[in-house]
Write a protein that holds these residues in place. Structure first.
Motif, short mmCIF file in Angstrom:
data_model
loop_
_atom_site.label_atom_id
_atom_site.label_comp_id
_atom_site.label_asym_id
_atom_site.label_seq_id
_atom_site.Cartn_x
_atom_site.Cartn_y
_atom_site.Cartn_z
N UNK A 167 7.98 -10.80 -36.01
CA UNK A 167 8.99 -9.98 -35.33
C UNK A 167 9.04 -8.63 -36.02
N UNK A 168 8.75 -7.55 -35.32
CA UNK A 168 8.75 -6.23 -35.97
C UNK A 168 10.14 -5.86 -36.49
N UNK A 169 10.19 -5.17 -37.58
CA UNK A 169 11.45 -4.69 -38.10
C UNK A 169 12.13 -3.80 -37.05
N UNK A 170 13.43 -3.95 -36.93
CA UNK A 170 14.17 -3.17 -35.95
C UNK A 170 14.28 -3.86 -34.60
N UNK A 171 13.62 -5.02 -34.44
CA UNK A 171 13.69 -5.77 -33.19
C UNK A 171 14.28 -7.15 -33.43
#
Length: 362
Positions: free
Chosen positions: A279-283
């Motif tokens: 999961x990408x950071x910020x999402x």
């Protein structure tokens, strides 16, 4: 955090209007003060972004919030039930005391009656409430830099001996049981959200948790059993590495962690943790989205259990999983921490995006 009868916006409007008809049905936790209130509280109203809404007192306390001294959210239940009033008064008189079932029996109380009435009124038992109060007092004092009155937290871990004593109490073992020649070593890392415990061997990190996490003692015992080795104090290179990475992370200068990790769990559980790391950071992702991503769309409950069993907080970002409606859901480190981690990551990625050069069509 699921309200079939209202939305969070409706609850915030009720808070602004001091709507007394919500008393006992909903509570607000204010992340900027770590206090929870009735919606009818006369205190100055917090900003919407600082509000988390809960259905029970127990959920507020488990998320790390303390009861407001102005609106006294515990008081209505106490007024309606003399048994509850008696025990809350005793809890206020001895906030650092380690209450047990034997104490309740000595007071002439029936254990099942106490358990049932507190659970019905607050969502937690009296003994759970007392434990949460001790942990909250300890974390609050630690944040101020003073002595921690909770027996689990000694002197804010300003010394190695204080940490060793607190850690031994957490596991229920005397200090003599911890070996300097152990396979695993444990040390603490200070963070803006409270102290964390890191455990590693020479090659990789096995555990990273907030010290006040309720499940931490069992996690540590399972880890010792899994590695079939002793646990000692100190730090190997992976702990040094994660301490530096956490510092950069909280300062908004790091988007991914590189510390080598060891996972302890079933193949399914490991697959969930690996997907969390994607999961990408910020999402964020919902539980159903995560289940689909691992190819098990019907395994939402099993995925939620695996998510909750994560022993590598922040690095394996279980805090990035939220409810389908966008509400925060359970987090072992407390919902207030989950919100702060999500907010931090949004700010980090916004700053990163703003730093990228603007492309121009030619």
């Amino acid at each position: 955090m699921i309200y079939p009868w209202s939305s969070n916006d409706e609850l915030y409007d009720a808070l602004l209007n001091r709507a007394a008809d919500y008393d006992g049905r909903a509570f607000v936790g204010v992340t900027s003060t770590q206090i929870f209130c009735r919606l009818s509280c006369p205190a100055r109203k917090p900003k919407r972004e600082n509000c988390l809404f809960f259905e029970t007192v127990g959920a507020c306390m488990e998320a790390g919030f303390r009861p407001c001294k102005r609106c006294r959210p515990l008081e209505s239940a106490a007024q309606a039930d003399p048994l509850i009033a008696r025990l809350l008064k005793a809890l206020e008189a001895l906030p650092g005391y380690r209450w047990s079932e034997a104490d309740l029996v000595k007071m002439g109380l029936d254990l099942s009656t106490v358990r049932r009435r507190f659970k019905r009124q607050f969502g937690v038992t009296f003994l759970e409430m007392a434990r949460l109060r001790r942990v909250q007092d300890g974390v609050e004092t630690l944040a101020r830099g003073g002595r921690v009155i909770d027996a689990q937290l000694d002197a804010g871990f300003d010394s190695a001996s204080g940490f060793r004593t607190a850690f031994a109490r957490l596991l229920g073992d005397p200090l003599s049981q911890f070996s300097n020649q152990s396979l695993l070593k444990a040390d603490w890392i200070k963070t803006p959200l409270g102290p964390m415990i890191a455990v590693s061997d020479k090659r990789s990190l096995h555990l990273l948790e907030f010290f006040d996490r309720k499940a931490l003692p069992n996690e540590l015992k399972k880890l010792r059993k899994a590695v079939r080795g002793d646990l000692g104090f100190g730090r190997f290179d992976p702990i040094e590495q994660i301490q530096g990475e956490l510092k950069a992370y909280f300062e908004g200068e790091l988007c991914s962690f590189q510390t080598p990790l060891t996972f302890w769990g079933s193949p399914f559980t490991k697959s969930v943790w690996q997907e969390l790391q994607r999961i990408p950071m910020g999402q964020t992702r919902s539980y159903s989205q995560m289940a689909a991503l691992i190819g098990r769309p019907s395994a939402v409950r099993a995925l939620a259990r695996a998510n909750g069993a994560n022993q590598l907080a922040i690095i394996v970002p279980c805090h990035r999983v939220i409810g389908a409606g966008g509400d925060l859901t359970g987090y072992g480190g407390g919902l207030w921490r989950k919100q702060k981690l999500i907010d931090l990551e949004h700010r980090t990625m916004a700053a990163f995006d703003a730093s990228l050069p603007t492309s121009h069509a030619t």
